[in-house]
Design an enzyme around this catalytic site. Structure first.
Site, PDB file in Angstrom:
ATOM      1  N   THR A  51       0.830  -1.206   0.000  1.00 50.83           N
ATOM      2  CA  THR A  51       0.000   0.000   0.000  1.00 50.83           C
ATOM      3  C   THR A  51       0.864   1.254   0.000  1.00 50.83           C
ATOM      4  O   THR A  51       0.693   2.148  -0.833  1.00 50.83           O
ATOM      5  CB  THR A  51      -0.917   0.006   1.240  1.00 50.83           C
ATOM      6  OG1 THR A  51      -1.647  -1.223   1.289  1.00 50.83           O
ATOM      7  CG2 THR A  51      -1.886   1.170   1.193  1.00 50.83           C
ATOM      8  N   THR A  52       1.819   1.314   0.925  1.00 50.18           N
ATOM      9  CA  THR A  52       2.692   2.480   1.037  1.00 50.18           C
ATOM     10  C   THR A  52       3.507   2.683  -0.230  1.00 50.18           C
ATOM     11  O   THR A  52       3.809   3.818  -0.615  1.00 50.18           O
ATOM     12  CB  THR A  52       3.636   2.325   2.250  1.00 50.18           C
ATOM     13  OG1 THR A  52       2.844   2.082   3.415  1.00 50.18           O
ATOM     14  CG2 THR A  52       4.490   3.543   2.467  1.00 50.18           C
ATOM     15  N   TYR A 143      -1.627 -11.032   2.948  1.00 48.32           N
ATOM     16  CA  TYR A 143      -1.721  -9.636   3.367  1.00 48.32           C
ATOM     17  C   TYR A 143      -3.203  -9.321   3.604  1.00 48.32           C
ATOM     18  O   TYR A 143      -3.960  -9.123   2.663  1.00 48.32           O
ATOM     19  CB  TYR A 143      -1.101  -8.761   2.278  1.00 48.32           C
ATOM     20  CG  TYR A 143      -1.113  -7.267   2.501  1.00 48.32           C
ATOM     21  CD1 TYR A 143      -1.557  -6.678   3.685  1.00 48.32           C
ATOM     22  CD2 TYR A 143      -0.654  -6.416   1.490  1.00 48.32           C
ATOM     23  CE1 TYR A 143      -1.542  -5.307   3.859  1.00 48.32           C
ATOM     24  CE2 TYR A 143      -0.635  -5.039   1.647  1.00 48.32           C
ATOM     25  CZ  TYR A 143      -1.084  -4.495   2.835  1.00 48.32           C
ATOM     26  OH  TYR A 143      -1.077  -3.123   2.999  1.00 48.32           O
ATOM     27  N   LYS A 173       0.465 -10.697   7.132  1.00 48.04           N
ATOM     28  CA  LYS A 173       0.523  -9.287   7.499  1.00 48.04           C
ATOM     29  C   LYS A 173      -0.911  -8.889   7.817  1.00 48.04           C
ATOM     30  O   LYS A 173      -1.786  -8.901   6.950  1.00 48.04           O
ATOM     31  CB  LYS A 173       1.067  -8.443   6.342  1.00 48.04           C
ATOM     32  CG  LYS A 173       1.056  -6.947   6.631  1.00 48.04           C
ATOM     33  CD  LYS A 173       1.615  -6.152   5.450  1.00 48.04           C
ATOM     34  CE  LYS A 173       1.803  -4.701   5.841  1.00 48.04           C
ATOM     35  NZ  LYS A 173       0.726  -3.818   5.434  1.00 48.04           N
ATOM     36  N   SER A 175      -3.314  -6.167   8.712  1.00 52.58           N
ATOM     37  CA  SER A 175      -3.537  -4.722   8.743  1.00 52.58           C
ATOM     38  C   SER A 175      -5.012  -4.443   9.023  1.00 52.58           C
ATOM     39  O   SER A 175      -5.779  -4.071   8.141  1.00 52.58           O
ATOM     40  CB  SER A 175      -3.103  -4.086   7.425  1.00 52.58           C
ATOM     41  OG  SER A 175      -1.717  -4.210   7.261  1.00 52.58           O
ATOM     42  N   GLY A 199       0.063  -4.856  11.295  1.00 53.14           N
ATOM     43  CA  GLY A 199       0.176  -3.762  10.336  1.00 53.14           C
ATOM     44  C   GLY A 199      -0.478  -2.461  10.736  1.00 53.14           C
ATOM     45  O   GLY A 199      -0.626  -1.567   9.894  1.00 53.14           O
ATOM     46  N   ASP A 201       0.362   0.456  12.993  1.00 53.17           N
ATOM     47  CA  ASP A 201       1.529   0.914  13.754  1.00 53.17           C
ATOM     48  C   ASP A 201       1.160   1.462  15.131  1.00 53.17           C
ATOM     49  O   ASP A 201       1.862   1.220  16.117  1.00 53.17           O
ATOM     50  CB  ASP A 201       2.283   1.982  12.964  1.00 53.17           C
ATOM     51  CG  ASP A 201       2.686   1.507  11.573  1.00 53.17           C
ATOM     52  OD1 ASP A 201       2.231   0.431  11.145  1.00 53.17           O
ATOM     53  OD2 ASP A 201       3.455   2.220  10.904  1.00 53.17           O
ATOM     54  N   VAL A 216       4.766  -4.801  10.171  1.00 57.60           N
ATOM     55  CA  VAL A 216       5.028  -4.177   8.871  1.00 57.60           C
ATOM     56  C   VAL A 216       4.287  -2.853   8.852  1.00 57.60           C
ATOM     57  O   VAL A 216       3.075  -2.819   9.079  1.00 57.60           O
ATOM     58  CB  VAL A 216       4.518  -5.053   7.704  1.00 57.60           C
ATOM     59  CG1 VAL A 216       4.880  -4.415   6.362  1.00 57.60           C
ATOM     60  CG2 VAL A 216       5.069  -6.466   7.793  1.00 57.60           C
ATOM     61  N   SER A 218       4.298   1.685   7.586  1.00 53.77           N
ATOM     62  CA  SER A 218       4.875   2.834   6.886  1.00 53.77           C
ATOM     63  C   SER A 218       5.689   3.712   7.822  1.00 53.77           C
ATOM     64  O   SER A 218       6.698   4.294   7.411  1.00 53.77           O
ATOM     65  CB  SER A 218       3.767   3.656   6.228  1.00 53.77           C
ATOM     66  OG  SER A 218       2.891   4.195   7.216  1.00 53.77           O
TER      67      SER A 218
END
Length: 320
Positions: A51-52, A143, A173, A175, A199, A201, A216, A218
């Site tokens: 994505t980032t 993901y 991952k 998120s 995911g 943060d 994981v 950004s």
């Protein structure tokens, strides 16, 4: 299937794809970017074309070139380079998976297709299985990002028996903010030695308590050093100090979320902190405003994440 590499763990930076002002990929700064992550942030694992990295906004050819550059420049410097190879087309996803294997990537990851969606666990696993089979020697990660894919299949449900169908499956991952789902992924798969990579943060400490083996994200591009301090405090079982670090990180993320925080803004912040020009995002995303960058800079300084000496020469000009 046993892989010789150690399990993917610790901090994994979701890499940004640097671009020139006219929207072309700026490959020339990726070597500098690798050195910055390793030396300045203490981050030695990366997740490319997610994505980032605007992976779904790049052509297949561009995604291959970006992956190749990260693998080449990261050789003998990075521990693991995982390439996101998800696509709407199964054939394109397989092509990207094969390419990742050919260039020596350390693993591949795939999101659920999000236009014509798989609505059941079995259909999704069938798709993932076909992609994984295109790179049978690489660890495979799912993901899970339901807010963007719209595929609401619970990760806990997906993981049930997944290695029987996908022998190369090594972890996910995750998120999403659903800590019940995440916790059950860990609880129901304790014997599997999966990598449980969180995911979100700003919620990492909560996930660590529930058994996350890594993360994981950004923000680890520019807050990796601070987040590593949190991980170290957690490892020492100093939960009070770990919580202080998490709250400090949350103060910054909470601040920028209120201003409007996404891939464009991440690029602006990384340019500001690292001095490496990340450039604008690709349409339909819009470039972060100067007002955002100025506000983010002031907040980073107020939280002691950034001193005046940390700012690299020319970084303000690069982000204006």
């Amino acid at each position: 299937m046993a892989f010789p590499k150690k399990k993917l763990q610790g901090l994994v930076a979701a890499t940004i794809t640097p671009m020139t002002e006219n929207g072309e990929i700026n490959f020339s700064v990726i070597g500098q970017y690798v050195d910055y992550l390793v030396k300045e942030q203490g981050v030695k694992n990366i997740f490319v074309n997610g994505t980032t990295g605007e992976g779904l906004s790049l052509s297949i050819s561009e995604r291959c070139q970006v992956a190749e550059e990260w693998v080449t420049k990261g050789k003998d410097k990075l521990d693991q380079v995982v390439i996101h190879v998800g696509a709407l087309s199964l054939k394109e996803s397989q092509e990207l998976a094969q390419h990742a294997a050919e260039i020596g990537a350390d693993g591949i990851a795939v999101i659920a297709p999000f236009f014509l969606k798989p609505w059941t666990k079995d259909i999704l696993i069938n798709f993932l299985k076909e992609v994984a089979a295109a790179a049978p020697a690489l660890p495979f990660y799912y993901y899970h990002i339901p807010a963007l894919t719209g595929v609401k299949i619970r990760a806990e449900e997906l993981l049930d028996g997944i290695q029987d169908k996908i022998p190369t499956f090594q972890g996910l991952k995750f998120s999403d903010t659903d800590l019940l789902d995440f916790g059950q992924c860990v609880d129901q798969n304790r014997q599997q030695q999966f990598a449980f990579l969180f995911g979100v943060d700003e919620q990492l400490l909560s996930a660590l308590v529930m058994g996350a083996t890594g993360a994981v994200g950004s923000t680890y591009n520019y807050l990796g050093k601070k987040t590593n301090q949190m991980l170290e405090a957690f490892e020492r079982k100093d939960l009070s100090l770990a919580l202080n670090y998490q709250f400090c990180i949350q103060r910054f993320i909470n601040f920028v979320v209120k201003l409007g925080f996404g891939v464009s803004q991440t690029k602006a912040i990384m340019t500001l902190v690292s001095g490496i020009p990340m450039g604008p995002p690709r349409l339909p995303l819009q470039k972060a405003s100067r007002e955002f960058t100025d506000s983010a800079e002031a907040k980073l300084k107020s939280l002691d994440f950034l001193s005046f000496t940390d700012l690299k020469d020319g970084s303000l000009e690069a982000s204006s």
